[in-house]
Design a protein around this motif. Sequence first.
Motif, mmCIF file in Angstrom:
data_model
loop_
_atom_site.group_PDB
_atom_site.id
_atom_site.type_symbol
_atom_site.label_atom_id
_atom_site.label_comp_id
_atom_site.label_asym_id
_atom_site.label_seq_id
_atom_site.Cartn_x
_atom_site.Cartn_y
_atom_site.Cartn_z
ATOM 1 N N LEU A 76 0.543 -0.969 -0.427
ATOM 2 C CA LEU A 76 -0.126 0.064 -0.128
ATOM 3 C C LEU A 76 1.012 1.188 -0.021
ATOM 4 O O LEU A 76 0.383 2.377 -1.130
ATOM 5 N N PHE A 77 2.135 1.659 0.590
ATOM 6 C CA PHE A 77 3.121 2.533 1.194
ATOM 7 C C PHE A 77 3.871 2.776 -0.117
ATOM 8 O O PHE A 77 3.924 4.324 -0.826
ATOM 9 N N LYS A 78 4.069 1.342 -0.490
ATOM 10 C CA LYS A 78 5.020 1.530 -1.886
ATOM 11 C C LYS A 78 4.322 2.594 -3.292
ATOM 12 O O LYS A 78 4.838 3.170 -4.121
ATOM 13 N N ASN A 79 2.031 1.653 -3.157
ATOM 14 C CA ASN A 79 1.626 2.684 -3.952
ATOM 15 C C ASN A 79 2.197 4.621 -4.501
ATOM 16 O O ASN A 79 1.921 4.937 -4.433
ATOM 17 N N ILE A 80 1.988 4.779 -2.809
ATOM 18 C CA ILE A 80 1.308 5.751 -2.139
ATOM 19 C C ILE A 80 2.156 6.773 -2.704
ATOM 20 O O ILE A 80 2.266 7.463 -3.074
ATOM 21 N N VAL A 154 -4.987 10.179 -2.871
ATOM 22 C CA VAL A 154 -3.633 9.616 -3.191
ATOM 23 C C VAL A 154 -3.714 7.820 -2.561
ATOM 24 O O VAL A 154 -3.797 6.889 -3.299
ATOM 25 N N VAL A 155 -4.550 8.060 -1.038
ATOM 26 C CA VAL A 155 -4.670 6.802 -0.790
ATOM 27 C C VAL A 155 -5.796 5.465 -1.065
ATOM 28 O O VAL A 155 -5.353 4.180 -0.827
ATOM 29 N N GLY A 156 -6.786 6.190 -1.123
ATOM 30 C CA GLY A 156 -7.806 5.717 -2.005
ATOM 31 C C GLY A 156 -6.793 4.835 -2.757
ATOM 32 O O GLY A 156 -7.747 4.307 -3.679
ATOM 33 N N GLN A 161 -4.783 0.277 -6.551
ATOM 34 C CA GLN A 161 -3.737 -0.545 -6.914
ATOM 35 C C GLN A 161 -3.116 -1.709 -6.132
ATOM 36 O O GLN A 161 -3.097 -3.053 -6.609
ATOM 37 N N THR A 162 -2.861 -1.914 -4.821
ATOM 38 C CA THR A 162 -2.885 -3.052 -3.920
ATOM 39 C C THR A 162 -4.465 -4.040 -3.939
ATOM 40 O O THR A 162 -3.419 -4.997 -4.051
ATOM 41 N N GLY A 166 -3.702 -8.068 -4.965
ATOM 42 C CA GLY A 166 -3.284 -8.926 -4.508
ATOM 43 C C GLY A 166 -4.891 -9.606 -4.124
ATOM 44 O O GLY A 166 -4.919 -11.224 -3.883
ATOM 45 N N LEU A 167 -5.414 -9.472 -4.893
ATOM 46 C CA LEU A 167 -6.843 -10.053 -5.301
ATOM 47 C C LEU A 167 -7.068 -10.552 -6.997
ATOM 48 O O LEU A 167 -8.121 -11.339 -7.250
#
Length: 360
Positions: A76-80, A154-156, A161-162, A166-167
């Motif tokens: 998640l934070f890599k994507n952020i 951005v977080v959304g 993306q996360t 993952g899914l």
Amino acid sequence: RSGRRAAMGAAAAKPCCCAADTDKLEASGAADVLTFSDEQIMDKKKETLTKLEITSLEETWRKALALGVEQVGVLLFKNIFTLAPEALNLYSFKSEPNLKSWNTPGFKAHGAKVVNAMTMAVEGLRNLPATIPMLQELGMKHVGYGAEPAHYTVVGKALMQTLAAGLSCDFNTAAKIAWGKVFHTVQTAMLEGAAKAPGGSAKPQSSADLDGPLTETEIKLVKDTWVSAEALGSEIIGIILFKKIFELAPEAMKPFSFRDEPRVQESARFKAHGLKVVNTIATAVSKLDKFPEVVPTLQELGWKHIGYGTTPEHYEVVGRALMKTLQASLGSSLFKADVEVAWTKVFRIISTTMMGSNYQ
């Protein structure tokens, strides 16, 4: 841990042989099966979550967490930070040695903390009256951390993306719609809390001189909200903008080269033109504090539009369509009165510069 990381990578790489089927959503109460575009998914985020969607959210979140809370937080934070590298400056772990290995203690601990907060939100979906105040309190705290409205978008996007990584095939259209709704709920509650905090969101203006110069506060509002809108994708913003233009003025379609294409709003030329206009707006917004640098470009663009048959009335239509586009993209939590005033002033500056003395 390496096994979990490999599992996440495998999920992301796994081809969706079932994509043609999973990327469809049965229309409630109808036999038809509809395929939703990214724009339609975005439009649905403000709708109320159904019980079926809540069940789906709970199931997909459990599947994501099976990869490990820490690993989900890392991704998640890599994507952020990929989407917004400057956001790293807000975090206490920014100076950790070898941070870009994404394996430092502070970085991983914070990611896990945010993932656990998301778990709380998902678990609270069946009792929103109790969950909303907790999210509002969290929003108040984030004002002190330097969080701004643009950061939520951005977080959304990073969260989506996360989940997609993952899914894999399980992150189909129905899941995207449900997760869009739940993040919209979380974002709205946290921004409501932020507005109540000392130094939080500015209160809407009761009146304003729309012909007056832009203030530093208004420039910042426009830049921040443009970042939020663009997080949806410049092409999508362009599509929405031109759909709004042609809804307000269907006859405005005539000068465009794509007017006779079948399924116009899905055509490559329609999307390309929307993207071109959005990029022009982005350039103007980025130069608001150095506006003389873009004046010659805008004046030249204005001259070209005379040859396209553009009239002053068309500029007015585009201005109205832009406000509707921003309202749809940002939602009521971000598109408040002061934001509308600031954007109205910006578009007046752009359109006045383009028109110049061409129509006198």
